[in-house]
Design an enzyme around this catalytic site. Structure first.
Site, PDB file in Angstrom:
ATOM      1  N   LYS A 148       0.819  -1.224   0.000  1.00 42.59           N
ATOM      2  CA  LYS A 148       0.000   0.000   0.000  1.00 42.59           C
ATOM      3  C   LYS A 148       0.852   1.273   0.000  1.00 42.59           C
ATOM      4  O   LYS A 148       0.428   2.291  -0.539  1.00 42.59           O
ATOM      5  CB  LYS A 148      -0.965   0.003   1.188  1.00 42.59           C
ATOM      6  N   ASP A 208     -10.394   2.393   2.350  1.00 38.01           N
ATOM      7  CA  ASP A 208     -10.517   1.646   3.614  1.00 38.01           C
ATOM      8  C   ASP A 208     -11.363   2.396   4.644  1.00 38.01           C
ATOM      9  O   ASP A 208     -12.229   1.812   5.300  1.00 38.01           O
ATOM     10  CB  ASP A 208      -9.129   1.364   4.200  1.00 38.01           C
TER      11      ASP A 208
END
Ligand code: ATR
Length: 286
Positions: free
Chosen positions: A78, A114
């Protein structure tokens, strides 16, 4: 003669990635919303994330490959995805990490869904309003940072970050203008919502149990296992949820970013929940 067109392509990049539920989730979303697309899992070499993404893009549009339109990014890439993107959404910039890439002729856009996924699970699926709540966020790593801005946007009364290494909590709190403390201070405060964004759930290490309000909710970002955090919260009288809903909702948000269509997450979440509980009862019998 018209040229044959191939479905647009998506993928999730991780290492390892074979356990990822994302291909299943996106296949269900695509079927439900009649989107002509493919979605595969790609295990990128640990030192070859950018190359793997660029190859995925480069093979699209020619021969018998559809155009590559986007990708999800999971552990451990990420941060690399954050660096690879030439344009970041505000929520990705705040998260300091990217889980959703979109490809266009302008380049690679990095987003982070997220936090939106967490907030949507809490509000739409679990029926909570976060406005005015006292929220404790446990952890100060990437998972914690990824959800702070979307939580702040819900106007909680308090957002308190606590971490085993307190300095890291203070640093994040300074960045976002929220409060922070060490694990030792937790018994001095009462919280309505406690979110476990540490990776302690994966090892089942024991976290300190904060003081829960009478109607408190405990949210574990890990899914599919009953962690010690969840057990302690239940014992303290809190309602408890695991992170399966967040997983499905962050996927739905990415799907919306790519396709402009918001899938109905309820049947997908129900199907995955049923599958996980069948797996755990099979494991219990084995
Ligand atoms: P992630 O991307 O999952 O957030 P990370 O950036 O490595 O992973 O962060 C892991 C987080 O879990 C950190 O907040 C870490 O606390 P420290 O900063 O003190 O290391 C927390 N964590 C991991 N194992 C833990 C444990 N056994 N007890 C308490 N906190 C733990």
């Amino acid at each position: 003669m018209p040229t044959k067109s191939y479905p647009e392509r998506y993928a999730v990049f991780g290492n390892p990635v074979s356990h990822s539920l994302s291909p299943k989730i996106h296949a269900l979303f695509a079927a439900q919303t009649a989107q002509d697309m493919t979605y595969e899992a790609i295990c990128a070499p640990l030192d070859g994330f950018a190359d793997a993404v660029n190859t995925f893009i480069a093979v699209g549009g020619g021969g018998d490959h559809g155009v590559a339109r986007g990708a999800n990014v999971t552990v451990p890439f990420k941060l690399e995805a954050f660096r690879l993107a030439n344009d970041l959404t505000p929520r990705a910039a705040a998260a300091g990490a990217v889980n959703t890439l979109s490809f266009s002729r302008h380049g690679i856009q990095g987003d982070n869904t997220d936090g939106a996924g967490l907030v949507r699970d809490l509000t739409a699926n679990l029926g909570m309003s976060l406005t005015g709540l006292r929220i404790l966020l446990l952890g100060a790593g990437g998972a914690a940072q990824g959800v702070i801005l979307p939580l702040q946007e819900q106007n909680p009364a308090v957002l308190f970050i606590a971490n085993r290494t307190a300095d890291k909590a203070h640093r994040l709190a300074d960045l976002f203008g929220v409060t922070s403390g060490s694990f030792d201070e937790l018994n001095q405060h009462t919280f309505d919502l406690v979110i476990n964004a540490t990776s302690a759930g994966l090892s089942d290490a024991v976290l300190p149990t904060p003081t829960f309000s009478a109607t408190a909710f405990a949210y574990e970002m890990v899914y599919g296992v009953e962690t010690s955090f969840m057990r302690a919260a239940r014992a303290a009288g809190a309602r408890v949820a695991d992170g399966l809903g967040m997983l499905v909702e962050q996927a739905a948000e990415a799907f919306f970013v790519w396709r402009g269509v918001r899938p109905d997450t309820a049947p997908v979440l129900a199907a995955l929940r049923a599958e996980l509980s069948a797996d755990s009862s099979r494991a219990a019998q084995a």
